[in-house]
Design a protein around this motif. Structure first.
Motif, PDB file in Angstrom:
ATOM      1  N   LEU A 217       0.819  -1.207   0.000  1.00  0.00           N
ATOM      2  CA  LEU A 217       0.000   0.000   0.000  1.00  0.00           C
ATOM      3  C   LEU A 217       0.859   1.267   0.000  1.00  0.00           C
ATOM      4  CD1 LEU A 217      -2.794  -1.021   2.541  1.00  0.00           C
ATOM      5  CD2 LEU A 217      -2.868  -1.035   0.050  1.00  0.00           C
ATOM      6  N   ALA A 218       2.103   1.119   0.443  1.00  0.00           N
ATOM      7  CA  ALA A 218       2.999   2.275   0.453  1.00  0.00           C
ATOM      8  C   ALA A 218       3.564   2.573  -0.934  1.00  0.00           C
ATOM      9  CB  ALA A 218       4.148   2.031   1.438  1.00  0.00           C
ATOM     10  N   THR A 219       3.370   1.649  -1.865  1.00  0.00           N
ATOM     11  CA  THR A 219       3.856   1.829  -3.241  1.00  0.00           C
ATOM     12  C   THR A 219       2.772   2.495  -4.078  1.00  0.00           C
ATOM     13  OG1 THR A 219       3.000  -0.292  -4.004  1.00  0.00           O
ATOM     14  CG2 THR A 219       5.179  -0.307  -2.977  1.00  0.00           C
ATOM     15  N   PRO A 220       3.112   2.953  -5.283  1.00  0.00           N
ATOM     16  CA  PRO A 220       2.094   3.587  -6.152  1.00  0.00           C
ATOM     17  C   PRO A 220       1.089   2.595  -6.742  1.00  0.00           C
ATOM     18  CG  PRO A 220       4.328   4.270  -6.756  1.00  0.00           C
ATOM     19  CD  PRO A 220       4.482   3.122  -5.813  1.00  0.00           C
ATOM     20  N   VAL A 221       1.194   1.306  -6.421  1.00  0.00           N
ATOM     21  CA  VAL A 221       0.288   0.301  -6.997  1.00  0.00           C
ATOM     22  C   VAL A 221      -1.140   0.571  -6.554  1.00  0.00           C
ATOM     23  CG1 VAL A 221      -0.301  -2.152  -7.059  1.00  0.00           C
ATOM     24  CG2 VAL A 221       2.089  -1.437  -7.110  1.00  0.00           C
ATOM     25  N   ARG A 222      -2.046   0.582  -7.535  1.00  0.00           N
ATOM     26  CA  ARG A 222      -3.456   0.814  -7.233  1.00  0.00           C
ATOM     27  C   ARG A 222      -4.165  -0.516  -6.976  1.00  0.00           C
ATOM     28  NH1 ARG A 222      -4.842   5.322 -11.909  1.00  0.00           N
ATOM     29  NH2 ARG A 222      -3.447   6.956 -11.094  1.00  0.00           N
ATOM     30  N   PRO A 223      -5.329  -0.454  -6.296  1.00  0.00           N
ATOM     31  CA  PRO A 223      -6.045  -1.717  -5.986  1.00  0.00           C
ATOM     32  C   PRO A 223      -6.357  -2.545  -7.217  1.00  0.00           C
ATOM     33  CG  PRO A 223      -6.952   0.104  -4.716  1.00  0.00           C
ATOM     34  CD  PRO A 223      -5.962   0.709  -5.647  1.00  0.00           C
ATOM     35  N   GLN A 224      -6.786  -1.885  -8.315  1.00  0.00           N
ATOM     36  CA  GLN A 224      -7.105  -2.645  -9.530  1.00  0.00           C
ATOM     37  C   GLN A 224      -5.867  -3.334 -10.083  1.00  0.00           C
ATOM     38  OE1 GLN A 224     -10.041  -3.318  -9.981  1.00  0.00           O
ATOM     39  NE2 GLN A 224     -11.160  -1.907 -11.293  1.00  0.00           N
ATOM     40  N   GLU A 225      -4.733  -2.667 -10.033  1.00  0.00           N
ATOM     41  CA  GLU A 225      -3.492  -3.267 -10.535  1.00  0.00           C
ATOM     42  C   GLU A 225      -3.066  -4.437  -9.653  1.00  0.00           C
ATOM     43  OE1 GLU A 225      -1.917   1.075 -12.152  1.00  0.00           O
ATOM     44  OE2 GLU A 225      -1.156   0.218 -10.281  1.00  0.00           O
ATOM     45  N   LEU A 226      -3.259  -4.278  -8.361  1.00  0.00           N
ATOM     46  CA  LEU A 226      -2.928  -5.373  -7.440  1.00  0.00           C
ATOM     47  C   LEU A 226      -3.819  -6.581  -7.702  1.00  0.00           C
ATOM     48  CD1 LEU A 226      -1.275  -6.237  -4.939  1.00  0.00           C
ATOM     49  CD2 LEU A 226      -3.088  -5.251  -3.515  1.00  0.00           C
ATOM     50  N   LEU A 227      -5.093  -6.304  -7.900  1.00  0.00           N
ATOM     51  CA  LEU A 227      -6.043  -7.402  -8.147  1.00  0.00           C
ATOM     52  C   LEU A 227      -5.736  -8.117  -9.459  1.00  0.00           C
ATOM     53  CD1 LEU A 227      -8.730  -8.901  -7.509  1.00  0.00           C
ATOM     54  CD2 LEU A 227      -9.897  -7.064  -8.741  1.00  0.00           C
ATOM     55  N   LEU A 228      -5.573  -7.343 -10.537  1.00  0.00           N
ATOM     56  CA  LEU A 228      -5.347  -7.956 -11.853  1.00  0.00           C
ATOM     57  C   LEU A 228      -3.980  -8.642 -11.924  1.00  0.00           C
ATOM     58  CD1 LEU A 228      -6.874  -5.249 -14.232  1.00  0.00           C
ATOM     59  CD2 LEU A 228      -7.780  -7.510 -13.694  1.00  0.00           C
ATOM     60  N   GLY A 229      -2.987  -8.071 -11.269  1.00  0.00           N
ATOM     61  CA  GLY A 229      -1.657  -8.688 -11.278  1.00  0.00           C
ATOM     62  C   GLY A 229      -1.676 -10.052 -10.607  1.00  0.00           C
ATOM     63  N   LYS A 230      -2.334 -10.128  -9.469  1.00  0.00           N
ATOM     64  CA  LYS A 230      -2.435 -11.413  -8.773  1.00  0.00           C
ATOM     65  C   LYS A 230      -3.289 -12.402  -9.581  1.00  0.00           C
ATOM     66  CE  LYS A 230      -1.697  -9.927  -4.002  1.00  0.00           C
ATOM     67  NZ  LYS A 230      -0.687 -10.934  -3.686  1.00  0.00           N
ATOM     68  N   LEU A 231      -4.399 -11.889 -10.143  1.00  0.00           N
ATOM     69  CA  LEU A 231      -5.252 -12.770 -10.946  1.00  0.00           C
ATOM     70  C   LEU A 231      -4.488 -13.343 -12.134  1.00  0.00           C
ATOM     71  CD1 LEU A 231      -8.723 -10.967 -11.150  1.00  0.00           C
ATOM     72  CD2 LEU A 231      -8.219 -13.184 -10.143  1.00  0.00           C
ATOM     73  N   ALA A 232      -3.676 -12.509 -12.786  1.00  0.00           N
ATOM     74  CA  ALA A 232      -2.945 -12.970 -13.974  1.00  0.00           C
ATOM     75  C   ALA A 232      -1.960 -14.082 -13.616  1.00  0.00           C
ATOM     76  CB  ALA A 232      -2.207 -11.787 -14.603  1.00  0.00           C
ATOM     77  N   ALA A 233      -1.307 -13.947 -12.469  1.00  0.00           N
ATOM     78  CA  ALA A 233      -0.325 -14.969 -12.064  1.00  0.00           C
ATOM     79  C   ALA A 233      -1.018 -16.312 -11.823  1.00  0.00           C
ATOM     80  CB  ALA A 233       0.414 -14.508 -10.809  1.00  0.00           C
ATOM     81  N   TYR A 234      -2.113 -16.263 -11.111  1.00  0.00           N
ATOM     82  CA  TYR A 234      -2.806 -17.517 -10.826  1.00  0.00           C
ATOM     83  C   TYR A 234      -3.569 -18.035 -12.050  1.00  0.00           C
ATOM     84  CZ  TYR A 234      -1.566 -17.161  -5.950  1.00  0.00           C
ATOM     85  OH  TYR A 234      -0.847 -17.116  -4.781  1.00  0.00           O
ATOM     86  N   PHE A 235      -3.890 -17.129 -12.961  1.00  0.00           N
ATOM     87  CA  PHE A 235      -4.531 -17.580 -14.197  1.00  0.00           C
ATOM     88  C   PHE A 235      -3.567 -18.464 -14.999  1.00  0.00           C
ATOM     89  CE2 PHE A 235      -5.962 -17.194 -18.574  1.00  0.00           C
ATOM     90  CZ  PHE A 235      -7.320 -17.396 -18.446  1.00  0.00           C
ATOM     91  N   VAL A 236      -2.291 -18.078 -15.011  1.00  0.00           N
ATOM     92  CA  VAL A 236      -1.275 -18.900 -15.694  1.00  0.00           C
ATOM     93  C   VAL A 236      -1.224 -20.294 -15.070  1.00  0.00           C
ATOM     94  CG1 VAL A 236       1.195 -19.147 -16.142  1.00  0.00           C
ATOM     95  CG2 VAL A 236       0.090 -16.911 -16.399  1.00  0.00           C
ATOM     96  N   LEU A 237      -1.265 -20.327 -13.750  1.00  0.00           N
ATOM     97  CA  LEU A 237      -1.247 -21.617 -13.054  1.00  0.00           C
ATOM     98  C   LEU A 237      -2.510 -22.425 -13.382  1.00  0.00           C
ATOM     99  CD1 LEU A 237       0.665 -23.054 -11.115  1.00  0.00           C
ATOM    100  CD2 LEU A 237      -0.643 -22.098  -9.210  1.00  0.00           C
ATOM    101  N   GLY A 238      -3.651 -21.748 -13.451  1.00  0.00           N
ATOM    102  CA  GLY A 238      -4.900 -22.438 -13.779  1.00  0.00           C
ATOM    103  C   GLY A 238      -4.898 -22.991 -15.197  1.00  0.00           C
ATOM    104  N   VAL A 239      -4.282 -22.249 -16.118  1.00  0.00           N
ATOM    105  CA  VAL A 239      -4.177 -22.747 -17.499  1.00  0.00           C
ATOM    106  C   VAL A 239      -3.329 -24.024 -17.535  1.00  0.00           C
ATOM    107  CG1 VAL A 239      -3.235 -22.235 -19.782  1.00  0.00           C
ATOM    108  CG2 VAL A 239      -4.559 -20.498 -18.562  1.00  0.00           C
ATOM    109  N   ALA A 240      -2.248 -24.025 -16.754  1.00  0.00           N
ATOM    110  CA  ALA A 240      -1.416 -25.237 -16.690  1.00  0.00           C
ATOM    111  C   ALA A 240      -2.221 -26.415 -16.154  1.00  0.00           C
ATOM    112  CB  ALA A 240      -0.195 -24.977 -15.810  1.00  0.00           C
ATOM    113  N   ASP A 241      -3.044 -26.172 -15.132  1.00  0.00           N
ATOM    114  CA  ASP A 241      -3.897 -27.246 -14.590  1.00  0.00           C
ATOM    115  C   ASP A 241      -4.910 -27.729 -15.641  1.00  0.00           C
ATOM    116  OD1 ASP A 241      -2.771 -27.417 -12.093  1.00  0.00           O
ATOM    117  OD2 ASP A 241      -4.024 -25.820 -11.262  1.00  0.00           O
ATOM    118  N   THR A 242      -5.447 -26.790 -16.415  1.00  0.00           N
ATOM    119  CA  THR A 242      -6.408 -27.171 -17.454  1.00  0.00           C
ATOM    120  C   THR A 242      -5.752 -28.069 -18.503  1.00  0.00           C
ATOM    121  OG1 THR A 242      -7.509 -25.041 -17.140  1.00  0.00           O
ATOM    122  CG2 THR A 242      -8.064 -26.273 -19.123  1.00  0.00           C
ATOM    123  N   VAL A 243      -4.545 -27.698 -18.904  1.00  0.00           N
ATOM    124  CA  VAL A 243      -3.830 -28.502 -19.908  1.00  0.00           C
ATOM    125  C   VAL A 243      -3.529 -29.899 -19.354  1.00  0.00           C
ATOM    126  CG1 VAL A 243      -1.693 -28.678 -21.235  1.00  0.00           C
ATOM    127  CG2 VAL A 243      -2.859 -26.476 -21.037  1.00  0.00           C
TER     128      VAL A 243
END
Length: 377
Positions: A217-243
């Motif tokens: 929170l002390a960084t310039p990262v906004r809540p939407q960026e934090l949310l989407l950044g985390k979602l994108a990382a786990y989305f990659v993991l989910g794609v691997a599980d799907t494959v």
């Protein structure tokens, strides 16, 4: 929204996933383990039913009927009983689920053109298997009785017996009636819902518990960026599980894949995104990892397993429960998977469940975003 900050959160979360090798191993190994376990152990096929046959008549006709049971793939001989009490004892001890008793006078009644009676005893403690076994036995006995009646009529010179109706059944989409073709695609939906919701349910709660959320929170990262950044990382993991799930289902279990891989990818992405957003939402609501984990288990795995139609037919559920299943996203993903895998249908048939997954993903993303902004404000 800054692409640079979004990428930084994405890379930071990927590095965290890579460092936490236990979670990474669980995320990749659990789908494989569940597929192997359920794919081999969970079967809805009812065959090789342990059956004892007590032939009291001892004639050529009764022995032929007994051989019909022994030669059927649906029944498996469970020894020769010494008497009626032995038949009941074997049912009591669970050594047999069904008993066929051919009484004395069976051949005489059949030869006289009378109704020859056959008794079938079933272990009703397993009601589903008992009802299916009763159907198998009834069909076998009816077919044999028709043959005996034809012989009796021909012997009397009365011509040939023609059945009043001739049933020509044809099974579509799953000709061999193998339950794995139904179970494995549905299992993919359960696995993705479980893995996606449970992994992301810990991510925000872990930041709060470790005290790293204040640093973020002390960084310039906004809540939407934090949310989407985390979602994108786990989305990659989910794609691997799907494959992995797709490769095991098609390659190992031989489940037919008759539809479009592109449509499957789009549907999986929508479902995965919604499940990840749900996990993020739970993580923002519960600051404890334990509470978030338990909430994810109750709200993702159980509905996906029990209310999606994966194992239990929704049509057979009470009306109230059927209405509840309408808000379970796994229900629509299971429908899509069955349609793509076995029927090979396209978007012209599956647009309704696809639209629901899109709406669900949008709503859950909106709710998770709003909750994230409130938490970090």
């Amino acid at each position: 929204m800054s692409g640079r900050r979004l990428r930084a959160v994405f890379v930071k979360e990927l590095r965290h996933i890579a460092r936490d090798w236990r979670s990474l191993a669980m995320a990749l190994a659990v789908p494989l383990l569940l597929l192997l376990l359920f794919g081999y152990a969970l079967t809805l096929d009812v065959d090789r039913i342990p059956t004892v046959i007590y032939d009291q008549d001892g004639t050529a006709e009764s022995r032929e009927l007994a051989e019909r049971f022994r030669g059927s793939k649906f029944f498996q001989a469970a020894g020769a009983p010494e008497g009626y009490r032995d038949v009941v004892r074997r049912l009591d001890e669970g050594k047999a689920l069904m008993a066929v008793v051919i009484p004395r006078g069976f051949a005489r009644s059949a030869g006289a053109g009378e109704t020859a009676k056959v008794q079938v005893l079933l272990d009703g403690s397993d009601s589903n298997t008992a009802s299916i076994a009763a159907g198998y036995a009834e069909a076998l006995v009816m077919a044999y009785s028709m043959e005996l009646r034809e012989k009796w009529i021909e012997k009397r010179g009365a011509g040939k017996l023609e059945p009043p109706a001739d049933l020509r059944a044809r099974v579509l989409f799953n000709n061999a009636l193998q339950s794995k073709n139904f179970i494995v695609p549905g299992l993919i939906a359960v696995i993705l819902m479980l893995i996606a919701a449970m992994l992301t349910s810990l991510t925000i709660a872990r930041e709060w518990e470790n005290g790293t959320m204040e640093q973020l929170l002390a960084t310039p990262v906004r809540p939407q960026e934090l949310l989407l950044g985390k979602l994108a990382a786990y989305f990659v993991l989910g794609v691997a599980d799907t494959v992995i799930a797709l490769a095991v289902g098609v390659g190992l279990f031989g489940v037919p894949m008759r539809g479009s891989y592109l449509l499957l990818a789009v549907a999986s992405a929508l479902f995965l995104f919604g499940a990840l957003c749900w996990g993020i939402f739970l993580s923002t609501v519960a600051r404890s990892q334990l509470l978030a984990y338990q909430a994810a288990l109750i709200t993702s795995f159980l509905p996906a397993f029990l209310l999606s139609g994966f194992v239990f037919a929704i049509e057979n559920m009470p009306w109230v429960v059927q209405q509840v299943t309408r808000i379970v996203p796994a229900r629509y993903f299971v429908t899509i998977l069955h349609g793509i895998f076995m029927k090979g249908v396209g978007i012209e048939v599956l647009w309704v469940p696809m639209l629901f997954l899109l709406i669900y993903a949008g709503i859950v993303f909106g709710v998770a975003s709003r909750k994230m902004r409130q938490k970090v404000a």
